[in-house]
Write a protein that holds these residues in place. Structure first.
Motif, PDB file in Angstrom:
ATOM      1  N   ILE A 191       0.250  70.047  26.837  1.00 24.84           N
ATOM      2  CA  ILE A 191       0.052  71.084  25.820  1.00 24.84           C
ATOM      3  C   ILE A 191      -1.086  70.689  24.870  1.00 24.84           C
ATOM      4  O   ILE A 191      -1.946  71.506  24.528  1.00 24.84           O
ATOM      5  CB  ILE A 191       1.361  71.323  25.034  1.00 24.84           C
ATOM      6  CG1 ILE A 191       2.390  72.018  25.929  1.00 24.84           C
ATOM      7  CG2 ILE A 191       1.104  72.162  23.784  1.00 24.84           C
ATOM      8  CD1 ILE A 191       3.788  72.059  25.337  1.00 24.84           C
ATOM      9  N   CYS A 192      -1.091  69.424  24.446  1.00 25.08           N
ATOM     10  CA  CYS A 192      -2.155  68.967  23.550  1.00 25.08           C
ATOM     11  C   CYS A 192      -3.518  69.062  24.225  1.00 25.08           C
ATOM     12  O   CYS A 192      -4.505  69.491  23.612  1.00 25.08           O
ATOM     13  CB  CYS A 192      -1.878  67.531  23.108  1.00 25.08           C
ATOM     14  SG  CYS A 192      -0.522  67.366  21.931  1.00 25.08           S
ATOM     15  N   ARG A 193      -3.574  68.694  25.499  1.00 28.68           N
ATOM     16  CA  ARG A 193      -4.842  68.762  26.230  1.00 28.68           C
ATOM     17  C   ARG A 193      -5.306  70.212  26.377  1.00 28.68           C
ATOM     18  O   ARG A 193      -6.478  70.523  26.156  1.00 28.68           O
ATOM     19  CB  ARG A 193      -4.676  68.112  27.603  1.00 28.68           C
ATOM     20  CG  ARG A 193      -5.956  68.064  28.430  1.00 28.68           C
ATOM     21  CD  ARG A 193      -5.725  67.437  29.789  1.00 28.68           C
ATOM     22  NE  ARG A 193      -5.327  66.037  29.665  1.00 28.68           N
ATOM     23  CZ  ARG A 193      -4.144  65.562  30.054  1.00 28.68           C
ATOM     24  NH1 ARG A 193      -3.248  66.379  30.601  1.00 28.68           N
ATOM     25  NH2 ARG A 193      -3.856  64.293  29.906  1.00 28.68           N
ATOM     26  N   THR A 194      -4.389  71.099  26.719  1.00 32.75           N
ATOM     27  CA  THR A 194      -4.734  72.503  26.941  1.00 32.75           C
ATOM     28  C   THR A 194      -5.238  73.168  25.674  1.00 32.75           C
ATOM     29  O   THR A 194      -6.198  73.961  25.697  1.00 32.75           O
ATOM     30  CB  THR A 194      -3.519  73.271  27.480  1.00 32.75           C
ATOM     31  OG1 THR A 194      -3.119  72.698  28.734  1.00 32.75           O
ATOM     32  CG2 THR A 194      -3.832  74.743  27.679  1.00 32.75           C
ATOM     33  N   HIS A 195      -4.601  72.865  24.552  1.00 32.16           N
ATOM     34  CA  HIS A 195      -4.915  73.562  23.301  1.00 32.16           C
ATOM     35  C   HIS A 195      -5.829  72.754  22.378  1.00 32.16           C
ATOM     36  O   HIS A 195      -6.111  73.195  21.254  1.00 32.16           O
ATOM     37  CB  HIS A 195      -3.619  73.909  22.564  1.00 32.16           C
ATOM     38  CG  HIS A 195      -2.770  74.903  23.292  1.00 32.16           C
ATOM     39  ND1 HIS A 195      -2.943  76.265  23.174  1.00 32.16           N
ATOM     40  CD2 HIS A 195      -1.744  74.726  24.166  1.00 32.16           C
ATOM     41  CE1 HIS A 195      -2.044  76.888  23.935  1.00 32.16           C
ATOM     42  NE2 HIS A 195      -1.308  75.982  24.538  1.00 32.16           N
ATOM     43  N   VAL A 197      10.909  70.426  24.075  1.00 32.49           N
ATOM     44  CA  VAL A 197       9.477  70.632  24.342  1.00 32.49           C
ATOM     45  C   VAL A 197       9.202  72.039  24.857  1.00 32.49           C
ATOM     46  O   VAL A 197       8.065  72.524  24.764  1.00 32.49           O
ATOM     47  CB  VAL A 197       8.942  69.575  25.323  1.00 32.49           C
ATOM     48  CG1 VAL A 197       9.093  68.177  24.736  1.00 32.49           C
ATOM     49  CG2 VAL A 197       9.631  69.668  26.680  1.00 32.49           C
ATOM     50  N   GLY A 198      10.228  72.717  25.392  1.00 34.94           N
ATOM     51  CA  GLY A 198      10.046  74.082  25.860  1.00 34.94           C
ATOM     52  C   GLY A 198       9.780  75.083  24.745  1.00 34.94           C
ATOM     53  O   GLY A 198       9.371  76.217  25.007  1.00 34.94           O
ATOM     54  N   GLN A 199      10.007  74.681  23.501  1.00 37.94           N
ATOM     55  CA  GLN A 199       9.786  75.569  22.358  1.00 37.94           C
ATOM     56  C   GLN A 199       8.425  75.377  21.686  1.00 37.94           C
ATOM     57  O   GLN A 199       8.071  76.128  20.770  1.00 37.94           O
ATOM     58  CB  GLN A 199      10.886  75.360  21.313  1.00 37.94           C
ATOM     59  CG  GLN A 199      12.290  75.683  21.787  1.00 37.94           C
ATOM     60  CD  GLN A 199      13.312  75.557  20.667  1.00 37.94           C
ATOM     61  OE1 GLN A 199      12.979  75.576  19.491  1.00 37.94           O
ATOM     62  NE2 GLN A 199      14.578  75.435  21.041  1.00 37.94           N
ATOM     63  N   ILE A 200       7.664  74.385  22.133  1.00 32.91           N
ATOM     64  CA  ILE A 200       6.446  74.027  21.402  1.00 32.91           C
ATOM     65  C   ILE A 200       5.389  75.117  21.475  1.00 32.91           C
ATOM     66  O   ILE A 200       4.812  75.521  20.446  1.00 32.91           O
ATOM     67  CB  ILE A 200       5.881  72.692  21.927  1.00 32.91           C
ATOM     68  CG1 ILE A 200       6.824  71.536  21.573  1.00 32.91           C
ATOM     69  CG2 ILE A 200       4.490  72.435  21.339  1.00 32.91           C
ATOM     70  CD1 ILE A 200       6.413  70.202  22.165  1.00 32.91           C
ATOM     71  N   GLU A 201       5.094  75.601  22.667  1.00 33.00           N
ATOM     72  CA  GLU A 201       3.958  76.526  22.811  1.00 33.00           C
ATOM     73  C   GLU A 201       4.125  77.776  21.962  1.00 33.00           C
ATOM     74  O   GLU A 201       3.144  78.309  21.437  1.00 33.00           O
ATOM     75  CB  GLU A 201       3.760  76.889  24.278  1.00 33.00           C
ATOM     76  CG  GLU A 201       3.219  75.716  25.092  1.00 33.00           C
ATOM     77  CD  GLU A 201       2.180  76.133  26.097  1.00 33.00           C
ATOM     78  OE1 GLU A 201       1.124  76.654  25.691  1.00 33.00           O
ATOM     79  OE2 GLU A 201       2.439  75.938  27.291  1.00 33.00           O
TER      80      GLU A 201
END
Length: 375
Positions: free
Chosen positions: A147-151, A115-119
């Motif tokens: 991440i989904c909420r932020t973006h 998950v650290g590579q997603i952004e």
């Protein structure tokens, strides 16, 4: 050399509940199609067990993914971020929709997406993230949800291999805008073939129901405004699933017992990495029991699998990474992409017999055979 009757398959389902009784009920009533009452019973039962409002049963897990992608309006020009180390159905659903799969590497401990590579993979074209719960340990979902909420991205959770498992205090299958399940015979709950889409959104649930059922017209049934699929589940399949759901807790307990036995038998095993027993957020449910051979293993993964087969023990190789799939490379996807962890898992990993019908003698023979070959 063991005979075919002595061969221990990598999976054999356990059908020791009310499966036969419910199938007889279907036949006696004449309700064998998707209109039968067991379909709704399975949808409601699975949704309740996994903490969702709505379940939409379909004919298999791949169909569930395709319906989920279509229901969210994902199409040409869109990108979906997903793990490279997964079943091809995940990426295929994205490609068939005309969108582009973007892969991240696996975590070397959990084998799930890192998950650290997603952004770093998010672009203006990103429409959704598709985490896949792999082999018995969930993805670290809290960061993915944030991440989904932020973006402002949709979340499609593939929980096919994690039915009944939990991430922290929540059931796997309860995280996505849409979550998908498979009921293939090697799953914790089987209908032979089958799957389901789960959601808490009434409009998305209705959309999924339309897409699985040819998008029949609301006013004039045979007037179609768009194309759907015939992805319905039959009442016969659902009857098996309802019986399986009644035994889900027992199935989960048996899987953990299998994992615990192998862990004990392999405590001093040399030449292979065992699956992680758990993380800070989840215990391993051991949907399958995987081994990852050391890079310098004498036989190599394929040689090890052949030696086990000679000893009467079935195996299955790990998933081959999406970014190395010829069918996607031929489409011009994943040029220059490297995912070293997924590549190693694909080349060095396999899983041992892990089916619910395994008995104690079979488990002991599998463990003895593995130890003797690696020794």
């Amino acid at each position: 050399m063991p005979t075919m009757s002595d061969f221990i398959p990598v999976n054999e389902p356990l059908l020791n509940g009310n499966e036969e009784s419910y199938l007889r009920e279907c036949i006696a009533s004449g309700w064998i199609s998707s209109e039968g009452p067991f379909v709704e019973r399975l949808e409601e039962g699975v949704a309740a067990a996994l903490g969702r409002q709505f379940g939409v049963a379909v004919c298999n897990g791949s169909a569930a993914l395709e319906v989920a992608v279509a229901a969210l309006g994902i199409g040409p020009g869109d990108e979906v971020i997903l793990p490279s180390f997964t079943i091809i159905s995940c990426a295929a659903a994205v490609v068939r929709a005309g969108a582009t799969p973007v892969v991240v590497d696996a975590d070397p401990v959990t084998w799930n997406m890192d998950v650290g590579q997603i952004e770093a993979k998010i672009s203006p074209r990103t429409k959704a993230i598709m985490p896949v719960q792999i082999y018995g340990l969930p993805v670290d979902m809290d960061p993915v949800v944030e991440i989904c909420r932020t973006h402002g991205l949709a979340l499609i959770e593939d929980a096919a291999e994690a039915i009944g498992l939990r991430y922290r205090d929540r059931p796997c299958g309860s995280f996505g805008d849409l979550s998908t399940l498979s009921f293939y015979p090697n799953k914790h709950l089987t209908t032979g073939e089958g799957g389901m889409v789960l959601t808490d959104d009434a409009a998305l649930a209705e959309r999924c129901r339309a897409l699985r059922n040819l998008c029949f017209g609301k006013e004039r049934r045979f007037e179609h405004l768009e194309l759907g699929w015939n992805y319905r589940m039959s009442n016969l399949q659902a009857a098996v699933g309802v019986a399986q759901l009644e035994r889900l807790d027992a199935h989960l307990k048996k899987k953990r017992e299998i994992g615990a036995y192998y862990n004990g038998a392999f405590v001093d095993l040399k030449g292979a990495e065992l699956p992680a027993a758990g993380t800070a957020y989840a215990d391993n449910g051991y949907w399958v029991y995987g081994l990852v051979l050391d890079d310098d293993a004498r036989l190599g993964r394929d040689g090890f699998a052949k030696a086990l087969a000679t000893g009467g023990v079935g195996t299955r190789p790990f998933f081959w990474p999406m970014h190395e799939q010829p069918v996607f490379r031929d489409r011009g996807l994943f040029d220059g992409v490297r995912c070293p962890v997924a590549e190693r898992l694909g080349r060095q990993g396999l899983y041992l017999p892990s089916g619910l019908a395994l008995d104690a003698a079979q488990l002991e023979r599998v463990a003895d055979t593995v130890r003797s070959i690696l020794r």
